[in-house]
Structure formats: C-alpha cells, structure tokens
Design a protein around this motif. Structure first.
Motif, mmCIF file in Angstrom:
data_model
loop_
_atom_site.group_PDB
_atom_site.id
_atom_site.type_symbol
_atom_site.label_atom_id
_atom_site.label_comp_id
_atom_site.label_asym_id
_atom_site.label_seq_id
_atom_site.Cartn_x
_atom_site.Cartn_y
_atom_site.Cartn_z
ATOM 1 N N HIS A 57 0.810 -1.222 0.000
ATOM 2 C CA HIS A 57 0.000 0.000 0.000
ATOM 3 C C HIS A 57 0.851 1.285 0.000
ATOM 4 C CE1 HIS A 57 0.683 -0.485 4.351
ATOM 5 N NE2 HIS A 57 0.477 0.804 4.440
ATOM 6 N N GLN A 58 2.157 1.176 0.260
ATOM 7 C CA GLN A 58 3.028 2.352 0.258
ATOM 8 C C GLN A 58 3.876 2.468 -1.015
ATOM 9 O OE1 GLN A 58 5.377 1.983 3.826
ATOM 10 N NE2 GLN A 58 3.798 2.944 5.090
ATOM 11 N N ARG A 59 3.848 1.479 -1.851
ATOM 12 C CA ARG A 59 4.732 1.448 -3.021
ATOM 13 C C ARG A 59 4.404 2.521 -4.046
ATOM 14 N NH1 ARG A 59 5.324 -5.124 -3.881
ATOM 15 N NH2 ARG A 59 6.466 -5.469 -1.932
#
Length: 164
Positions: A57-59
């Motif tokens: 979810h942070q990529r």
C-alpha cells in the motif's frame, strides 16, 4: 504483466516481464520515460530492493517520490529536491519582505491621512508624533532598498543574492 505488453522497466532492461514483476504496477509501458529517469538516477536493482522492502500500500507513493526526486536530480545534480525547496523558501522570504514593505507603506499613508488629529495634540506631543513619522519614513526607505533592484540574479544557481 506477463502478457503481450511488458512494463516500461522490462522493456528498457530488455527482459521478459513476469507475472509478479515488481515494476509492472508502477511503470506502465505507455510511460517509458518515468522508469528511464528513475533507473538513470537510482538504478533498477536499488529501486527493486526499495519497493520489495515496502508494504504494497506504500509502493505507489514511494514510486511517485522516486520519480520526483529523479527529475529534480536530473535538473539539479548537486542539490536535487533540496535546491527546489531552497528556491521556494527564498521566494517566500522575498514575498514576506514585499508584504512588510506594503504594510509599512499603508501605515505611513494612514498616519498621513490622520493629520487632522495632530491639531488636537498639545505642542510637546506634536514633536514626538513628527519624530515617529520620520522614523517610519526611514524604515520604509530601508525596506524599499532591500526589496528594490539591489538583488542580483545568478543564472548558474537560479538563486538571488543581496550581495553586490
């Protein structure tokens, strides 16, 4: 992607794009420049390691930041994003100075328009008021000097300096 169209990274690196390609969701084949600039600045191996170390979810945010930093590094190899931030902080300082000048000018105009008030002030207080108005004029002249054409533009650094 694993299908007919490899992602931009696999296309640039001339390798087969696997189904689980870490780059495919973030570097689509229709925007090859995005990966090319990130690869040029950081290297594909480093970007791959960074993305694998992050939760899924942070990529996307990380890729966005990498693209921004890579673009900034290409424009300004020494300072990168810090150069852009510094430039914007300089602009904020200049605008704050211009605001202070404008506020000082407004204050001077307001004091000049309140001159009928001076007729009601005893003689001893008039000298104090005149001295205060004179000091405001000096401040206004100083601020005008600081914000006028005494700023030198350095095209190499794209920064401004007050030093002459």
């Amino acid at each position: 992607m694993g299908g007919s169209s490899p992602c931009a990274s696999c296309k640039l690196l001339r390798r087969r794009c696997a189904k689980d390609c870490i780059f495919a969701p973030y570097f689509p084949s229709d925007d090859p420049h995005k990966f090319a600039i990130v690869h040029k600045v950081f290297g594909a191996s480093n970007v791959s390691k960074m993305l694998q170390d992050l939760p899924v979810h942070q990529r996307a945010d990380a890729v966005s930041s990498l693209v921004y930093e890579a673009n900034a590094r290409v424009r300004d190899p020494v300072y990168g994003c810090v150069g852009a931030i510094s430039y914007l902080q300089d602009q904020v300082s200049q605008l704050q100075m211009q605001l202070a000048v404008a506020q000082t000018e407004i204050l001077c105009i307001q004091m000049q328009q309140e001159s009928p008030l001076q007729t009601q002030i005893p003689q001893d207080d008039k000298s104090f008021l005149l001295a205060s108005t004179s000091n405001l004029d000096n401040i206004s002249q100083y601020l005008n000097f600081a914000s006028s054409g005494n700023v030198i533009q350095d095209p190499a650094l794209k920064r401004e300096s007050l030093w002459t």
